[in-house]
Design an enzyme around this catalytic site. Structure first.
Site, PDB file in Angstrom:
ATOM      1  N   SER A   1       6.054   4.629  11.970  1.00 38.39           N
ATOM      2  CA  SER A   1       6.075   3.174  11.863  1.00 38.39           C
ATOM      3  C   SER A   1       6.633   2.554  13.135  1.00 38.39           C
ATOM      4  O   SER A   1       6.112   2.805  14.217  1.00 38.39           O
ATOM      5  CB  SER A   1       6.864   2.769  10.613  1.00 38.39           C
TER       6      SER A   1
ATOM      7  N   GLU B   1      -3.684   1.730   4.459  1.00 35.02           N
ATOM      8  CA  GLU B   1      -2.559   0.979   5.003  1.00 35.02           C
ATOM      9  C   GLU B   1      -3.049  -0.080   5.980  1.00 35.02           C
ATOM     10  O   GLU B   1      -4.021   0.123   6.705  1.00 35.02           O
ATOM     11  CB  GLU B   1      -1.516   1.878   5.638  1.00 35.02           C
TER      12      GLU B   1
ATOM     13  N   HIS C   1       1.356   4.188   3.925  1.00 32.10           N
ATOM     14  CA  HIS C   1       2.161   4.144   5.137  1.00 32.10           C
ATOM     15  C   HIS C   1       3.213   5.260   5.174  1.00 32.10           C
ATOM     16  O   HIS C   1       4.007   5.407   4.254  1.00 32.10           O
ATOM     17  CB  HIS C   1       2.857   2.777   5.208  1.00 32.10           C
TER      18      HIS C   1
END
Length: 291
Positions: free
Chosen positions: A136, A227, A257
């Site tokens: 991320s 995602e 995710h």
């Protein structure tokens, strides 16, 4: 469970302190594999956690930056994942506790990422065995460290691993179907988080995906099929390939995710970590030692 326990909590406009505490509580439910050892130590002056596997340590060394949108999360968030990766490929994994916004806004986090990378090189870690990685927001820090190494003429890492990367902060173009399909992330939460990390006039500068990508080492990019960051990741992969950068891109079917973080409890997450381990071993063993 992800929709109820993550999307509807983290995606809501709750106070940041609650968001941080909730993520830490979730992370504590994810166990380490048996036999993985942990050690707290500073890397470049940054508090960090080092993990080693019970099966013996190979020369492979991973510097991994946790997610949390630059404002939440800690090494605890990636601890279980890092343990499974260490076991899967026999590597050492370092998790720096880099500075977070809004107390330390951009560019504090990428500065810490670069300090950690420099420190490992200066300590004698062979860059040909060094992987910079992140999930991320942490993927943006991994990419920024590799870009800095290129620009400074420093030894480059063997590869850059980007799991569900959030690397372009000023725009998020998502179709309606993908918004509905994503069980973990919301566009509104991403925009609120970006504003905490950097002011609007700095968001392009804070987006490493918008930099020139030529001259980077191999990129390993994983993204869940469901995602909202997938279109961003795919545009980045296309740009990187056009710049002559070798890329391994894997879409995880029906996944969300950063499912790698849930390797301890989600079989598909564990399988994704095993695939990543194979890719890392392949990248580092097929290099010409003379280059």
């Amino acid at each position: 469970m992800v929709r109820i326990g993550f999307k509807h909590v983290i995606g809501a406009p709750i106070p940041l302190a609650w968001r941080r505490a909730y993520l830490e509580a979730l992370a504590r439910q994810l166990p380490l594999p048996d036999g993985v050892t942990t050690e707290r130590l500073p890397i470049g002056g940054i508090p960090s956690v080092r993990l080693r596997p019970s099966t013996g340590v190979s020369p492979l060394h991973v510097l991994h930056f946790h997610g949390g949108g630059f404002v939440a999360g800690s090494p605890r968030l990636s601890l279980s994942f890092a343990g499974h990766l260490a076991e899967a490929c026999g590597c050492t994994v370092d998790l720096p506790d880099y500075r977070r916004a809004p107390e330390h806004p951009y560019p504090a986090a990428p500065q810490d990422a670069w300090r950690a990378y420099q420190s490992l090189i200066e300590s004698g870690v062979d860059s040909r065995n060094l992987i910079v990685a992140g999930e991320s927001a942490g993927a943006a820090l991994a990419l920024s460290a590799a870009l800095k190494a290129r620009d400074e003429g420093a030894p480059p890492p063997a590869a850059v691993v980007m799991l569900s990367p959030w690397i372009e902060l000023d725009t998020l173009s998502v179709g309606r179907r993908l918004k509905a399909a994503d069980p973990a992330l919301t566009e509104g939460a991403a925009k609120r988080t970006a504003r905490l990390y950097a002011p609007p006039y700095c968001l392009k500068e804070a987006s490493p995906a918008l930099s020139s990508l030529a001259g980077l080492p191999c990129l390993i990019v994983h993204c869940g099929e469901y995602e909202i960051l997938r279109p961003q990741a795919e545009a980045f992969v296309t740009r990187a390939k056009s710049a002559g950068v070798p890329v391994v891109y894997r879409v995880l079917p029906k996944m969300w995710h950063a499912v790698h973080v849930l390797a301890a409890v989600v079989p598909e997450g564990r399988h994704a970590v095993e695939q990543l381990a194979d890719e890392l071993v392949d990248v580092t063993t097929r290099q010409d030692p003379g280059t």
